[in-house]
Motif scaffolding. Structure first.
Motif, PDB file in Angstrom:
ATOM      1  N   ARG A   1       0.833  -1.201   0.000  1.00 39.90           N
ATOM      2  CA  ARG A   1       0.000   0.000   0.000  1.00 39.90           C
ATOM      3  C   ARG A   1       0.870   1.255   0.000  1.00 39.90           C
ATOM      4  NH1 ARG A   1      -3.963   0.537   4.973  1.00 39.90           N
ATOM      5  NH2 ARG A   1      -4.607  -1.491   4.142  1.00 39.90           N
ATOM      6  N   ALA A   2       1.945   1.235   0.800  1.00 44.50           N
ATOM      7  CA  ALA A   2       2.853   2.379   0.838  1.00 44.50           C
ATOM      8  C   ALA A   2       3.569   2.551  -0.493  1.00 44.50           C
ATOM      9  CB  ALA A   2       3.860   2.205   1.969  1.00 44.50           C
ATOM     10  N   ALA A   3       3.953   1.436  -1.104  1.00 42.36           N
ATOM     11  CA  ALA A   3       4.625   1.518  -2.405  1.00 42.36           C
ATOM     12  C   ALA A   3       3.675   2.051  -3.478  1.00 42.36           C
ATOM     13  CB  ALA A   3       5.156   0.147  -2.808  1.00 42.36           C
ATOM     14  N   GLN A   4       2.406   1.670  -3.409  1.00 45.70           N
ATOM     15  CA  GLN A   4       1.432   2.172  -4.369  1.00 45.70           C
ATOM     16  C   GLN A   4       1.219   3.669  -4.216  1.00 45.70           C
ATOM     17  OE1 GLN A   4      -1.970  -0.325  -3.581  1.00 45.70           O
ATOM     18  NE2 GLN A   4      -1.313  -1.907  -5.032  1.00 45.70           N
ATOM     19  N   ALA A   5       1.212   4.149  -2.965  1.00 46.82           N
ATOM     20  CA  ALA A   5       1.026   5.584  -2.740  1.00 46.82           C
ATOM     21  C   ALA A   5       2.193   6.398  -3.285  1.00 46.82           C
ATOM     22  CB  ALA A   5       0.846   5.852  -1.247  1.00 46.82           C
ATOM     23  N   ALA A   6       3.391   5.818  -3.260  1.00 50.79           N
ATOM     24  CA  ALA A   6       4.577   6.542  -3.726  1.00 50.79           C
ATOM     25  C   ALA A   6       4.861   6.313  -5.202  1.00 50.79           C
ATOM     26  CB  ALA A   6       5.798   6.129  -2.907  1.00 50.79           C
TER      27      ALA A   6
ATOM     28  N   ARG B   1      -4.675  -2.334 -17.320  1.00 50.28           N
ATOM     29  CA  ARG B   1      -5.692  -2.145 -16.293  1.00 50.28           C
ATOM     30  C   ARG B   1      -5.060  -1.821 -14.950  1.00 50.28           C
ATOM     31  NH1 ARG B   1     -10.152  -6.627 -14.211  1.00 50.28           N
ATOM     32  NH2 ARG B   1     -11.273  -5.255 -12.814  1.00 50.28           N
ATOM     33  N   CYS B   2      -3.877  -2.376 -14.674  1.00 54.56           N
ATOM     34  CA  CYS B   2      -3.176  -2.180 -13.408  1.00 54.56           C
ATOM     35  C   CYS B   2      -1.746  -1.754 -13.686  1.00 54.56           C
ATOM     36  CB  CYS B   2      -3.182  -3.465 -12.567  1.00 54.56           C
ATOM     37  SG  CYS B   2      -4.817  -4.179 -12.310  1.00 54.56           S
ATOM     38  N   CYS B   3      -1.169  -1.020 -12.742  1.00 53.51           N
ATOM     39  CA  CYS B   3       0.223  -0.624 -12.875  1.00 53.51           C
ATOM     40  C   CYS B   3       1.106  -1.865 -12.743  1.00 53.51           C
ATOM     41  CB  CYS B   3       0.584   0.407 -11.805  1.00 53.51           C
ATOM     42  SG  CYS B   3       2.343   0.833 -11.762  1.00 53.51           S
TER      43      CYS B   3
ATOM     44  N   LEU C   1      -5.771   1.130 -12.269  1.00 57.78           N
ATOM     45  CA  LEU C   1      -5.676   2.444 -12.883  1.00 57.78           C
ATOM     46  C   LEU C   1      -6.999   2.855 -13.508  1.00 57.78           C
ATOM     47  CD1 LEU C   1      -2.261   1.899 -14.712  1.00 57.78           C
ATOM     48  CD2 LEU C   1      -2.631   2.931 -12.475  1.00 57.78           C
ATOM     49  N   GLU C   2      -7.160   4.164 -13.603  1.00 57.55           N
ATOM     50  CA  GLU C   2      -8.293   4.718 -14.327  1.00 57.55           C
ATOM     51  C   GLU C   2      -7.877   4.902 -15.786  1.00 57.55           C
ATOM     52  OE1 GLU C   2     -11.315   5.303 -13.350  1.00 57.55           O
ATOM     53  OE2 GLU C   2     -11.019   4.753 -11.238  1.00 57.55           O
ATOM     54  N   TRP C   3      -8.649   4.347 -16.672  1.00 57.98           N
ATOM     55  CA  TRP C   3      -8.330   4.426 -18.094  1.00 57.98           C
ATOM     56  C   TRP C   3      -9.459   5.139 -18.804  1.00 57.98           C
ATOM     57  CZ3 TRP C   3      -9.000   0.676 -22.582  1.00 57.98           C
ATOM     58  CH2 TRP C   3      -8.165   1.025 -23.638  1.00 57.98           C
TER      59      TRP C   3
ATOM     60  N   TRP D   1      -2.887  -6.722 -16.051  1.00 61.68           N
ATOM     61  CA  TRP D   1      -4.315  -6.966 -16.279  1.00 61.68           C
ATOM     62  C   TRP D   1      -5.053  -7.255 -14.978  1.00 61.68           C
ATOM     63  CZ3 TRP D   1      -4.774  -5.403 -20.971  1.00 61.68           C
ATOM     64  CH2 TRP D   1      -3.775  -5.637 -21.898  1.00 61.68           C
ATOM     65  N   CYS D   2      -4.487  -8.089 -14.078  1.00 63.99           N
ATOM     66  CA  CYS D   2      -5.207  -8.496 -12.869  1.00 63.99           C
ATOM     67  C   CYS D   2      -4.464  -8.134 -11.593  1.00 63.99           C
ATOM     68  CB  CYS D   2      -5.488  -9.997 -12.888  1.00 63.99           C
ATOM     69  SG  CYS D   2      -3.995 -11.026 -12.760  1.00 63.99           S
ATOM     70  N   ALA D   3      -3.279  -7.535 -11.673  1.00 64.35           N
ATOM     71  CA  ALA D   3      -2.492  -7.074 -10.523  1.00 64.35           C
ATOM     72  C   ALA D   3      -1.937  -8.212  -9.684  1.00 64.35           C
ATOM     73  CB  ALA D   3      -3.299  -6.121  -9.634  1.00 64.35           C
ATOM     74  N   THR D   4      -1.900  -9.433 -10.197  1.00 63.64           N
ATOM     75  CA  THR D   4      -1.319 -10.547  -9.455  1.00 63.64           C
ATOM     76  C   THR D   4       0.205 -10.407  -9.405  1.00 63.64           C
ATOM     77  OG1 THR D   4      -3.109 -12.022 -10.125  1.00 63.64           O
ATOM     78  CG2 THR D   4      -1.068 -13.058  -9.366  1.00 63.64           C
ATOM     79  N   ALA D   5       0.786 -10.562  -8.210  1.00 66.94           N
ATOM     80  CA  ALA D   5       2.242 -10.497  -8.077  1.00 66.94           C
ATOM     81  C   ALA D   5       2.885 -11.658  -8.834  1.00 66.94           C
ATOM     82  CB  ALA D   5       2.630 -10.534  -6.603  1.00 66.94           C
TER      83      ALA D   5
END
Length: 377
Positions: free
Chosen positions: A95-100, A111-113, A120-122, A189-193
């Motif tokens: 969560r912290a990494a996403q905020a930065a 769809r996802c970073c 993401l908003e597209w 696409w699905c944000a899976t690590a």
């Protein structure tokens, strides 16, 4: 959802009513729905956490529903200078990494970073369609909606790359049919690590950045992304790579070889690759022989007697009057031969020659395209 957003553990069904990991409820502060192992309620720390939550909090739950996730609890205790009795949840670090994160590798079709996993908003672009099922912005080259998966019943062929990203690997999630590029921490696409694994071989070289074990075919470390150190010897002839004029990585086996052991080859279907000798024989590729320019026999004539420069048709290897669509195909087939990725491992002289050929091709294509535009006007 395939994993808990707090502990990042994969959700699994219970076997005979025992074990398993499932979503148990929502955090009263961040709103995330987490598993039973990450949901905390009834402890003094949770009560203090909600008492200190002012109007700026994301939620103000009822007293009977004062439950928080381990990430919010850990963050609140650490902010007050306390020492949490449990390790920092991986979801809190993400969560912290996403905020930065500034999403430097995200492009419009994701769809996802791919760096932090944030959705993401597209926004729809002018002239592009929308999904009939969910209304999400789409693209005319898509076969299905990236948001809801609804099929468009299109038959667009999949491309080897998109916006410069080579999508060569399958997403590790069984529910996702997307492709990911090398070293993307998250599926776009699905944000899976993705969890790229270092080598397990004892003799594998070590990364200079994090000391993770590396395969000889890797150009980058799978753990930290640092560029992999070059091997000491050529894989084919065992010559010292420090003493050779040039070296390159075979595009098939991905191993480093010296200049005497690689070359440009053509595969069936007119596909050209930089291959080592062993891979060229295995694939049945034919070498591309470059014609050497003839040596001048006489001094260069004066400017008035010099021959006229090649026409754009001759530069692109097509006959005058060829339709523009066919001219474009010839241009694209030639320009890929001199792409910077193709000549990155070659010497400076060959790179300069490739740059000059690229300039001539671009100039010829631009001139013919302008002629066609003037003719249509």
């Amino acid at each position: 959802m395939s994993e808990c957003p707090c502990c990042l553990e994969v959700l699994t069904p219970a076997l005979l009513g025992l074990g398993g990991r499932r979503l148990a409820g929502s955090c009263g502060l961040c709103g995330d729905e987490v598993c039973q192992h990450c949901l905390r309620s009834g402890s003094p720390d949770v009560e203090v956490l909600f008492q200190n939550a002012g109007p700026e909090g994301t939620k103000t739950p009822r007293a009977s529903r004062r439950q928080a996730c381990a990430s919010c609890l850990w963050e609140a205790l650490a902010a007050r200078g306390g020492t949490p009795s449990f390790p920092e949840p991986p979801g809190r670090r993400r969560r912290a990494a996403q905020a930065a994160c500034t999403h430097p590798r995200a492009v419009r079709w994701m769809r996802c970073c791919p760096c932090c996993g944030l959705e993401l908003e597209w926004e729809a672009e002018h002239g592009n369609p929308l999904c009939d099922a969910c209304g999400a912005p789409s693209h005319e080259a898509f076969n299905a909606c990236w948001a809801c998966g609804e099929s468009f019943e299109e038959k667009n062929e999949a491309q080897d790359s998109a916006e410069g990203y080579a999508l060569d690997f399958d997403c590790r999630s069984r529910r996702c049919e997307g492709k990911v590029a090398w070293l993307m921490p998250y599926c776009p696409w699905c944000a899976t690590a993705q969890r790229w694994r270092p080598s397990t071989e004892e003799s594998a070289p070590a990364c200079a950045g994090c000391e993770a074990k590396l395969e000889p075919t890797w150009a980058f470390c799978t753990a930290c992304g640092e560029e992999a150190p070059l091997p000491e010897e050529c894989f084919s002839c065992a010559a010292s790579l420090d003493q050779v004029d040039c070296a390159a990585r075979c595009e098939h086996c991905r191993r480093m070889v010296c200049g005497d052991c690689f070359g440009d080859y053509a595969l069936p279907g007119a596909r050209e690759l930089l291959l080592c000798t062993a891979c060229a024989e295995e694939l049945g590729a034919r070498p591309l022989v470059e014609e050497e320019p003839p040596e001048p026999e006489e001094p260069e004539p004066p400017a008035a007697a010099r021959p006229a420069p090649h026409s754009p048709w001759e530069v692109l290897g097509v006959a005058p009057g060829t339709p523009l669509a066919e001219v474009k195909q010839a241009y694209l087939a030639l320009i890929t031969q001199y792409h910077p990725d193709k000549v990155a491992q070659l010497g400076p002289k060959l790179q300069a020659l490739a740059a000059e050929e690229t300039r001539k091709l671009n100039q010829a294509w631009s001139e013919l395209r302008q002629r066609a535009d003037r003719g249509s006007a």
